[in-house]
Design a protein around this motif. Structure first.
Motif, PDB file in Angstrom:
ATOM      1  N   ASP A   1       1.080  -1.138   0.023  1.00 61.38           N
ATOM      2  CA  ASP A   1      -0.125  -0.098  -0.152  1.00 61.38           C
ATOM      3  C   ASP A   1       0.876   1.403  -0.185  1.00 61.38           C
ATOM      4  O   ASP A   1       0.400   2.500  -0.468  1.00 61.38           O
ATOM      5  N   THR A   2       2.073   1.039   0.404  1.00 65.94           N
ATOM      6  CA  THR A   2       2.773   2.324   0.519  1.00 65.94           C
ATOM      7  C   THR A   2       4.352   2.066  -0.797  1.00 65.94           C
ATOM      8  O   THR A   2       5.041   3.431  -0.967  1.00 65.94           O
ATOM      9  N   GLY A   3       4.415   0.845  -0.353  1.00 66.51           N
ATOM     10  CA  GLY A   3       5.800   0.834  -1.416  1.00 66.51           C
ATOM     11  C   GLY A   3       6.914   0.480  -0.230  1.00 66.51           C
ATOM     12  O   GLY A   3       8.542   0.363  -1.250  1.00 66.51           O
ATOM     13  N   GLN A   4       6.551   0.643   0.654  1.00 63.62           N
ATOM     14  CA  GLN A   4       7.594   0.663   1.334  1.00 63.62           C
ATOM     15  C   GLN A   4       8.376  -0.671   1.907  1.00 63.62           C
ATOM     16  O   GLN A   4       7.719  -1.567   1.598  1.00 63.62           O
ATOM     17  N   THR A   5       9.980  -1.256   1.759  1.00 61.29           N
ATOM     18  CA  THR A   5      10.256  -2.446   1.762  1.00 61.29           C
ATOM     19  C   THR A   5      10.848  -2.990   2.553  1.00 61.29           C
ATOM     20  O   THR A   5      11.484  -1.766   3.253  1.00 61.29           O
ATOM     21  N   TYR A   6      10.853  -3.657   3.405  1.00 62.10           N
ATOM     22  CA  TYR A   6      11.833  -3.557   4.978  1.00 62.10           C
ATOM     23  C   TYR A   6      12.673  -5.417   4.756  1.00 62.10           C
ATOM     24  O   TYR A   6      11.768  -6.425   4.340  1.00 62.10           O
ATOM     25  N   GLU A   7      13.622  -5.360   4.885  1.00 63.83           N
ATOM     26  CA  GLU A   7      14.612  -6.460   5.036  1.00 63.83           C
ATOM     27  C   GLU A   7      14.319  -6.827   7.001  1.00 63.83           C
ATOM     28  O   GLU A   7      15.530  -5.839   7.550  1.00 63.83           O
ATOM     29  N   ALA A   8      14.869  -8.358   6.958  1.00 70.38           N
ATOM     30  CA  ALA A   8      15.736  -9.336   8.473  1.00 70.38           C
ATOM     31  C   ALA A   8      15.882  -9.979   8.158  1.00 70.38           C
ATOM     32  O   ALA A   8      16.091 -10.784   7.362  1.00 70.38           O
ATOM     33  N   GLY A   9      17.200 -10.045   8.966  1.00 70.33           N
ATOM     34  CA  GLY A   9      17.989 -11.473   8.512  1.00 70.33           C
ATOM     35  C   GLY A   9      19.153 -11.109   7.726  1.00 70.33           C
ATOM     36  O   GLY A   9      19.878  -9.769   7.638  1.00 70.33           O
ATOM     37  N   GLU A  10      19.620 -12.579   7.627  1.00 65.27           N
ATOM     38  CA  GLU A  10      20.728 -12.263   6.386  1.00 65.27           C
ATOM     39  C   GLU A  10      20.183 -11.981   5.159  1.00 65.27           C
ATOM     40  O   GLU A  10      19.873 -12.686   4.589  1.00 65.27           O
ATOM     41  N   SER A  11      19.980 -10.063   4.826  1.00 63.39           N
ATOM     42  CA  SER A  11      18.850 -10.236   3.918  1.00 63.39           C
ATOM     43  C   SER A  11      19.925 -10.111   2.459  1.00 63.39           C
ATOM     44  O   SER A  11      19.771 -10.101   1.057  1.00 63.39           O
ATOM     45  N   ASP A  12      21.125 -10.042   2.748  1.00 65.86           N
ATOM     46  CA  ASP A  12      21.878 -10.220   1.626  1.00 65.86           C
ATOM     47  C   ASP A  12      22.769 -11.407   0.839  1.00 65.86           C
ATOM     48  O   ASP A  12      23.145 -11.593   0.019  1.00 65.86           O
ATOM     49  N   VAL A  13      21.783 -12.565   1.842  1.00 69.99           N
ATOM     50  CA  VAL A  13      22.409 -13.845   1.215  1.00 69.99           C
ATOM     51  C   VAL A  13      21.606 -14.523  -0.046  1.00 69.99           C
ATOM     52  O   VAL A  13      20.534 -14.383   0.312  1.00 69.99           O
ATOM     53  N   VAL A  14      22.431 -15.108  -0.869  1.00 74.34           N
ATOM     54  CA  VAL A  14      21.659 -15.392  -1.864  1.00 74.34           C
ATOM     55  C   VAL A  14      21.187 -17.424  -1.648  1.00 74.34           C
ATOM     56  O   VAL A  14      22.664 -17.875  -1.187  1.00 74.34           O
ATOM     57  N   PHE A  15      20.415 -17.363  -1.057  1.00 70.79           N
ATOM     58  CA  PHE A  15      19.862 -18.712  -1.152  1.00 70.79           C
ATOM     59  C   PHE A  15      19.707 -19.293  -2.692  1.00 70.79           C
ATOM     60  O   PHE A  15      19.138 -19.095  -3.128  1.00 70.79           O
ATOM     61  N   LYS A  16      19.602 -21.124  -1.901  1.00 76.12           N
ATOM     62  CA  LYS A  16      18.888 -22.030  -3.475  1.00 76.12           C
ATOM     63  C   LYS A  16      17.567 -21.554  -2.726  1.00 76.12           C
ATOM     64  O   LYS A  16      16.857 -22.059  -1.475  1.00 76.12           O
ATOM     65  N   ALA A  17      17.490 -20.911  -4.241  1.00 74.67           N
ATOM     66  CA  ALA A  17      15.808 -20.557  -4.051  1.00 74.67           C
ATOM     67  C   ALA A  17      14.544 -22.329  -4.177  1.00 74.67           C
ATOM     68  O   ALA A  17      13.722 -21.830  -3.829  1.00 74.67           O
ATOM     69  N   ALA A  18      15.433 -22.946  -4.642  1.00 74.79           N
ATOM     70  CA  ALA A  18      14.077 -24.108  -4.438  1.00 74.79           C
ATOM     71  C   ALA A  18      13.092 -24.059  -5.351  1.00 74.79           C
ATOM     72  O   ALA A  18      13.204 -23.456  -6.558  1.00 74.79           O
ATOM     73  N   SER A  19      11.355 -24.462  -5.230  1.00 71.71           N
ATOM     74  CA  SER A  19      11.001 -24.223  -5.425  1.00 71.71           C
ATOM     75  C   SER A  19       9.635 -23.049  -5.705  1.00 71.71           C
ATOM     76  O   SER A  19       9.030 -22.458  -6.696  1.00 71.71           O
ATOM     77  N   THR A  20      10.949 -21.857  -5.042  1.00 73.50           N
ATOM     78  CA  THR A  20       9.707 -20.663  -4.959  1.00 73.50           C
ATOM     79  C   THR A  20      10.264 -19.875  -6.377  1.00 73.50           C
ATOM     80  O   THR A  20       9.519 -18.586  -7.019  1.00 73.50           O
ATOM     81  N   ALA A  21      11.480 -20.081  -6.753  1.00 71.54           N
ATOM     82  CA  ALA A  21      12.029 -20.014  -8.600  1.00 71.54           C
ATOM     83  C   ALA A  21      10.999 -20.534  -9.441  1.00 71.54           C
ATOM     84  O   ALA A  21      11.311 -19.420 -10.337  1.00 71.54           O
ATOM     85  N   LYS A  22      10.106 -21.257  -9.171  1.00 71.96           N
ATOM     86  CA  LYS A  22       9.152 -21.485  -9.778  1.00 71.96           C
ATOM     87  C   LYS A  22       7.741 -20.639 -10.585  1.00 71.96           C
ATOM     88  O   LYS A  22       7.783 -20.407 -11.117  1.00 71.96           O
ATOM     89  N   LEU A  23       8.505 -19.169  -9.306  1.00 74.19           N
ATOM     90  CA  LEU A  23       7.209 -18.128  -9.927  1.00 74.19           C
ATOM     91  C   LEU A  23       7.531 -17.177 -11.073  1.00 74.19           C
ATOM     92  O   LEU A  23       7.341 -16.454 -11.958  1.00 74.19           O
ATOM     93  N   ILE A  24       9.564 -16.878 -11.479  1.00 70.16           N
ATOM     94  CA  ILE A  24      10.288 -16.886 -12.118  1.00 70.16           C
ATOM     95  C   ILE A  24       9.957 -17.366 -13.306  1.00 70.16           C
ATOM     96  O   ILE A  24       9.461 -16.925 -14.236  1.00 70.16           O
TER      97      ILE A  24
END
Length: 277
Positions: free
Chosen positions: A73-96
């Motif tokens: 609703d505002t476009g504001q982004t919030y990050e928590a934890g290890e936000s700079d870590v590149v993970f094995k995306a597994a099946s979430t990459a199916k969205l791409i």
């Protein structure tokens, strides 16, 4: 709660010319929280939730966690934890993969009715998102080839690698969800199609499990080699967020992911509390 395909279609009648603070869906005007509170109030409230999410993550030091949240609703982004870590995306990459294929359809270089690997593209996409079917995913990936990585880069996803690597940050996937919600990623008909599949995802636990029946959740989970993830667009109490939680066990074991499930549940519950009446 995840809603059915027809509810998904009715909800996502979204005009790209409409501002994010007052989105129109099938004649129903959904006022964002920004219409009743100031953006500063929203930011302060989400900052409190973010602190709670970081506390949840800190309590599970043996699990790598990255959480990305977008207040749609505002476009504001919030990050928590290890936000700079590149993970094995597994099946979430199916969205791409799905968005990339639908983009090819919009370019006129592919159709939903053509057969890929002996199955129509439309059915491959449905199975890939609703049932997390890896055979369907492989067929779409093989068809797209290098186009998928180029597409990801074209929409601003800088961490994505396809193929056997299949990596991404939670923030990049949250960006894709925001673009999907905003109507800037795909045409209306293809956005509705993809969201209808996400609404019927056969994994109704994780993020969806932490919201009441009055909420609408469109999501895609992923599980592979110690990674357990979930990514969702959530409509609840007139508020709209994108939430992506990536978790990885140090043991690399996916057979016992009770702790990772609990982390995702707790983070989603914190978000649900913030969005509640």
């Amino acid at each position: 709660m995840v809603v059915g395909v027809y509810a998904a279609y009715n909800f996502w009648q979204h005009s790209t010319a409409t501002s994010a603070s007052a989105v129109t869906h099938t004649g129903i005007r959904l006022a964002s929280s920004a219409t009743t509170t100031s953006k500063d109030d929203d930011t302060a409230a989400w900052a409190t939730t973010l602190a709670e999410i970081n506390s949840i993550i800190a309590a599970h030091s043996d699990i790598e966690v990255s959480a990305s949240l977008v207040d749609l609703d505002t476009g504001q982004t919030y990050e928590a934890g290890e936000s700079d870590v590149v993970f094995k995306a597994a099946s979430t990459a199916k969205l791409i993969a799905a968005a990339s294929y639908l983009h090819e359809v919009e370019l006129g270089t592919a159709t939903l009715d053509q057969y890929i690997g002996g199955t129509s593209a439309r059915e491959n996409l449905r199975r890939m998102i609703e049932n997390s079917d890896n055979t369907a995913w492989a067929a779409i990936n093989d068809y797209l080839g290098d186009k998928q990585a180029a597409y990801a880069e074209s929409i601003g996803l800088t961490s994505f690698t396809g193929g056997d690597y299949n990596t991404m940050t939670s923030g990049d996937l949250a960006s894709l969800l925001k673009q999907l919600y905003d109507g800037t990623l795909l045409s209306k008909v293809h956005r509705e199609l993809l969201l209808s599949y996400m609404a019927e995802s056969d994994a109704s636990y994780l993020i969806a499990d932490s919201f009441p029946g009055s909420a609408t959740v469109y999501h895609k989970y992923g599980q592979l080699w110690g990674n357990l993830h979930d990514a969702a667009i959530i409509d609840y109490n007139g508020k709209h967020v994108a939430l992506v939680v990536y978790t990885k066990s140090s043991t690399g074991d996916t057979s016992e992911n009770t702790e990772q499930t609990a982390i995702i549940d707790q983070i989603a519950a914190a978000v649900a509390t913030q969005m509640a009446p």
